[in-house]
Design an enzyme around this catalytic site. Structure first.
Site, mmCIF file in Angstrom:
data_model
loop_
_atom_site.group_PDB
_atom_site.id
_atom_site.type_symbol
_atom_site.label_atom_id
_atom_site.label_comp_id
_atom_site.label_asym_id
_atom_site.label_seq_id
_atom_site.Cartn_x
_atom_site.Cartn_y
_atom_site.Cartn_z
ATOM 1 N N CYS B 406 0.884 -0.910 0.288
ATOM 2 C CA CYS B 406 0.545 0.162 -0.204
ATOM 3 C C CYS B 406 0.964 1.250 0.070
ATOM 4 C CB CYS B 406 -1.408 0.129 1.295
ATOM 5 S SG CYS B 406 -0.418 -0.430 2.999
ATOM 6 N N HIS B 450 -2.361 0.686 7.134
ATOM 7 C CA HIS B 450 -2.088 0.997 5.608
ATOM 8 C C HIS B 450 -1.758 2.265 5.385
ATOM 9 C CE1 HIS B 450 -4.166 0.016 1.995
ATOM 10 N NE2 HIS B 450 -5.194 1.207 2.328
ATOM 11 N N ASP B 466 -7.896 5.530 -2.385
ATOM 12 C CA ASP B 466 -7.006 4.472 -1.467
ATOM 13 C C ASP B 466 -6.247 3.277 -3.103
ATOM 14 O OD1 ASP B 466 -5.511 2.542 -0.573
ATOM 15 O OD2 ASP B 466 -7.674 1.617 0.541
#
Lengths: 327, 666
Positions: B406, B450, B466
């Site tokens: 991520c 994250h 995202d």
């Protein structure tokens, strides 16, 4: 307790004691209730409270709820131990049984009976007279126990041991519960016997004559008589018995006929107390020899007699000489 | 000075052992040795093989231990040094306990050491253990105050169990009602424990490091509506400065004020409570986006929740968040400069490609983002173990490796946006979490860490995007343990933890129930200060001083009277048949009237005596005695009802006698 003195607690405690004793009439049997049981933290209890305070600070500063929990658990134990310590005395029955005579300078004994409350245990009960050594006992297996408590007897006369202090710190020692009881017990203190020579005769008094003779140990031997049950062991002629001639009693002249008088007036006048001590010694001595003797002291004349009860009467008269106004 | 009994010495040793055991995990080696040696020495003395040590030996020991402590703990002054000092003191004291006062010192310090155990371990197990060790210490205390002649070792323990059990209800009352106040002075905590969680810099590999750990990050319980998994973005940090490789927070950024950012709520809000594990960092977590900071905290720049002092202990706070919102519709020149900052050179290929895409999107940021995400979803893979990147890491990632976690995606997207003039930033935090159906709360662990991107559009404010969702949509919908279950790098620091991730069956149930228990433990016990006001409020309406006092006094009095009753009641007479009980109540009545049965008196003799003293009772009492004999010795069961009847008759007669007696007295 030194810190007690420093804080004037002892004086306070004396005041409390006399107040407490005034509240309750003298009674042979006393049941302990909340009215007469006093309870305060002991030194160990005070330091336990300091520990609790430290733990609370630890809990607050570290915001640790488990430490809070532990602190509260210990605080609850502290509170519970108030009840526990109190319950260890409550319901107990204290009976003043008797006081036992002794000689001045010895320890007078007193018997106190404790009876447990129904179905309950009382542990580590400590009993003492003011200034005496404590006796500690448990009432767990038996319901009733008799305790022998001693108190130093310094002077002849009646000995009043003062109030009885019954104290306990059981189970955790954090609290001290106690009570004072006016038992009304007293013990007779005889003059201390002092070995001495019997005084010389001053007139034609046969009594003192025979007294002198006994003092020297030269006795007029008369003969043997057959042993009869009840005769004193001192009188048995052991040598004769050893020869296999059976039990006989030595007979002395004057044992039955010549009465001995322990006479105040004929005693060497050193001091009253010494005189009493001397007479006391001879009263014991003559009783042991199964001699009949009388007592003549100012204010009291006891006709010649022998035996244990006579001796006790004589000793009592000696103990209380000049003290009759007392008790 | 009272000497303590031999049984009491054994109890002192037990108390010492009980309180020291929880500390063995961290005590220095030599101190553990001392803790083993001194009880052994005391046992030798106890057995009569050794004598009590000479003062010179004691002095030598004290000097040695003092030197050891100075050497071991010279660098720190915190709780560990204090506890080590206390433990060493206890161990030394143990050798010479002889008088009651020695034992008292030992036991009081033991209780303190027992309490300090909670600074190191706070689990349910530890609490139970501490309770047991308190029982042992109290038994040891009782052992020095009981009859020294007693040798039964278990006797103090029985009494102690009773005492602790009796004081437990009162403890609960105090625990619930005692007001909690903040620390009086600041104390150092967890000095040595490593900081955990997100850091203030974000290099491409950072977050995949976190996925190796299953350490608990925080737990959340919601009031009412629970957000969907895809909405569970827990923001923690905003990275704004990029140096070509690493994203970081520029100096001074934290001093910006969030109030100026302006947040408009556009839908329903969510209320929730967070129990945040200690991290030693000063940033916390909040669901996108928090409305107002609780007391002692503030909402910092980038709308993240901060705490002034580092979170060195477990925190408990309540928040309200908006899931639909408009954040910062206007951007000042200074802010615009910060959110557009890029290193002057490097990653040229990426900049060039961004320019191309920007033209393809006709200068529309949203279409530009869609274009990038589309690219990600086509050729990129999501992995915990991306290949290493050399110079120009964005170029390397976008054009060569195309594998990343991520952090890579969020960083690359923010870079691309900035290079075409769209203000953007990287947000670090946690996403998802595991839902516990038994206690209705969410557990978020470090492996849920994250990173995502936010970009700014004129008029709409900050928009969350995202990029991971484009590459690996399941990561957002499901929790990471499901996504990475097959990846050996996942939880590689905690191999045993993998066992917990059974996919189905009773094991999952058991684990979740245990976790639920733990959650309640944390919530209601370890963080009770966070619950107290609310809990008391629910219990008694609005909390006032008078109510608190009443609430404290009533249960207190109740508990006290129960305790007093159990103490003063005495032992219940041993189990008897109803008939025997009736008989004994009759005998008790007679005893109260001044006619006690003597210990060695038969019932027959007693009934005769009673009959003499009280002629009305002569007849029933004699029948009572003969009936009792028949029941007892002839085992004639038919007589039982007769006996019962006679007993009742005696009671009746007694009542009438008493009535007459009272009349006469009156």
């Amino acid at each position: 307790m030194s810190w007690g003195e420093a804080l004037g607690i002892n004086r306070l405690s004396h005041k409390l004691r006399s107040w407490s004793l005034r509240r309750f009439p003298r009674d042979r049997t006393v049941t302990l209730t909340q009215k007469r049981i006093y309870i305060l933290p002991s030194a160990a209890g005070v330091s336990f409270m300091v520990l609790l305070l430290l733990l609370l600070l630890l809990a607050i500063n570290y915001e640790s709820n488990l430490t809070y929990g532990l602190t509260f658990l210990l605080a609850s134990l502290l509170i519970l131990s108030i009840i526990q310590t109190y319950a260890n005395l409550a319901g107990l029955e204290v009976t003043a049984v008797s006081g036992h005579a002794c000689y001045a300078g010895d320890q007078a004994g007193f018997t106190v009976e404790l009876r447990a409350a129904k179905g309950r245990d009382h542990e580590q009960l400590s009993l003492r007279w003011d200034g005496g050594t404590p006796r500690t006992l448990d009432l767990t297996n038996q319901r009733v126990a008799q305790v022998e408590l001693s108190c130093p007897a310094l002077r002849r006369g009646w000995l009043y041991p003062g109030p009885l202090k019954l104290e306990t710190q059981f189970p955790l020692g954090l609290f001290r519960a106690w009570t004072w009881i006016d038992t009304g017990l007293r013990a007779l203190v005889y003059p201390r016997p002092l070995a001495c020579r019997a005084p010389e005769s001053s007139g034609g008094d046969g009594a003192l004559e025979s007294n002198r003779v006994r003092a020297q140990g030269i006795e007029d031997f008369q003969g043997f008589a057959r042993f009869e049950s009840g005769a004193s062991l001192h009188q048995i002629a052991w040598k004769v018995y050893a020869r296999g001639q059976g039990l006989h009693i030595k007979q002395y002249s004057g044992t039955a006929s010549n009465d001995v008088w322990l006479d105040w007036a004929h005693w060497p006048a050193t001091s009253d107390e010494e005189r009493l001590s001397g007479i006391c010694y001879w009263a014991i001595e003559l009783t042991q020899r199964e001699q009949t003797f009388g007592l003549r002291i100012p204010g009291c004349v006891l006709v010649p007699d022998s035996g244990e009860s006579h001796r006790l009467r004589v000793m009592k008269a000696l103990a209380l000489y000049g003290l009759e106004g007392q008790g | 000075m009272k000497q303590i009994s031999r049984a009491a010495v054994i109890w002192q040793l037990a108390a010492f052992a009980a309180v020291v055991i929880p500390h063995l995990s961290w005590l220095p080696f030599w101190l553990i040795g001392l803790c083993l040696a001194t009880p052994a020495a005391r046992l030798m003395i106890h057995g009569g093989r050794w004598s009590l040590p000479h003062w010179s030996l004691k002095l030598l020991l004290i000097l040695l231990v003092a030197a050891g402590l100075l050497v071991t703990f010279s660098r720190e002054t915190g709780m560990k040094a204090t506890v080590a000092l206390l433990v060493a003191g206890l161990a030394l004291k143990l050798v010479e306990i002889y008088h009651r006062r020695d034992a008292l010192v030992l036991l009081y310090v033991s209780l303190f050491v027992c309490a300090t155990g909670f600074l190191f371990h706070q689990s349910i197990g530890m609490a139970i253990y501490a309770l047991l060790s308190v029982v042992v210490v109290i038994a040891a205390l009782n052992s020095i105050f009981q009859d020294p002649q007693r040798t039964d070792l278990l006797r103090p323990l029985k009494r102690s169990v009773r005492l602790v059990a009796l004081s437990f209800p009162l403890m609960l009352v105090l625990f619930v009602l005692f007001p909690r106040i903040g620390p009086l002075w600041s104390v150092p905590m967890n000095q040595q424990s490593a900081v955990s969680g997100l850091s203030d810099t974000l290099a491409p590999g950072d977050i995949s490091q976190l996925t190796k750990s299953d350490q608990l990050a925080f737990r959340v319980s919601f009031d009412g509506r629970v957000p969907e998994p895809a909405q569970r973005y827990w923001r923690s940090l905003v990275y704004t400065e990029f140096d070509g490789r690493t994203w970081r927070i520029p100096p001074g950024y934290e001093r910006w004020h969030a109030e100026e950012e302006g947040l408009t709520v556009q839908g329903a809000t969510v209320d929730y409570e967070v129990i945040y594990e200690p991290s030693n960092r000063n940033w916390l977590v909040a669901l996108d986006q928090p409305l107002a900071a609780p007391q002692g905290m503030r909402i910092g720049p980038g709308h993240t929740l901060m705490i002034t002092r580092g979170a060195d202990r477990r925190l408990n706070y309540r928040l309200r968040s908006a899931l639909e919102y408009q954040l910062q519709s206007r951007l000042s020149e200074r802010e615009r400069a910060v959110y557009l900052q890029l290193p002057p050179e490097g990653n040229l290929r990426s900049r060039e490609r961004a320019g191309q895409w920007w033209e393809e999107a006709y200068g529309n940021p949203e279409r530009f983002v869609d274009r990038v995400l589309d690219q990600f979803s086509r050729t990129f893979t999501y992995t915990l173990r991306p290949p290493a990147l050399a110079n120009d890491p964005i170029d390397g990632f976008l054009f060569d490796t195309q594998q990343g976690f991520c952090g890579h995606y969020a960083g690359a997207l923010a870079f691309l946006l900035r290079s075409v003039g769209v203000p953007a930033r990287v947000v670090g935090g946690y996403q998802g979490g595991e839902w516990n159906p038994y206690e209705q709360y969410l557990t978020v662990r470090q492996y849920d860490a994250h990173a995502w991107t936010e970009y700014w559009i004129e008029g709409r404010g900050w928009v969350r995007v995202d990029p991971t969702a484009a590459v690996s949509p399941e990561r957002i919908v499901e929790s990471s343990d499901r996504v990475f279950a097959g990846d050996p790098a996942f939880l590689s620091d905690a191999p045993l933890a993998r066992l917990r991730f059974a996919r189905s069956g009773w094991l999952v149930d058991v684990r979740r129930q245990l976790e639920a228990l733990n959650f309640n433990w944390h919530r209601w016990v370890l963080n009770y200060q966070g619950q107290q006001m609310q809990f008391l409020g629910r219990l008694m309406g609005n909390v006032s001083m008078e109510k608190m006092i009443v609430a404290l006094l009533v249960p207190f009095a109740l508990v006290m009277s129960v305790m007093a009753w159990t103490q003063l009641r005495g032992r219940r007479s041993s189990a008897k048949s109803p008939l025997e009980r009736k008989l004994s109540t009759l005998l008790e009545k007679l005893e109260r009237l001044g006619l006690p049965r003597l210990p060695n008196e038969t019932l027959q003799a007693y009934s005769l005596r009673v009959g003499k003293a009280c002629p009305v009772l002569r007849d029933p009492m004699s029948r009572l005695a003969s009936c009792d004999e028949a029941v007892r010795y002839a085992e004639d069961d038919a007589q039982k009802s007769d006996l019962l009847a006679v007993i009742h008759e005696c009671h009746r007669v007694l009542r009438s006698v008493q009535a007459i007696d009272f009349e006469e007295r009156a």
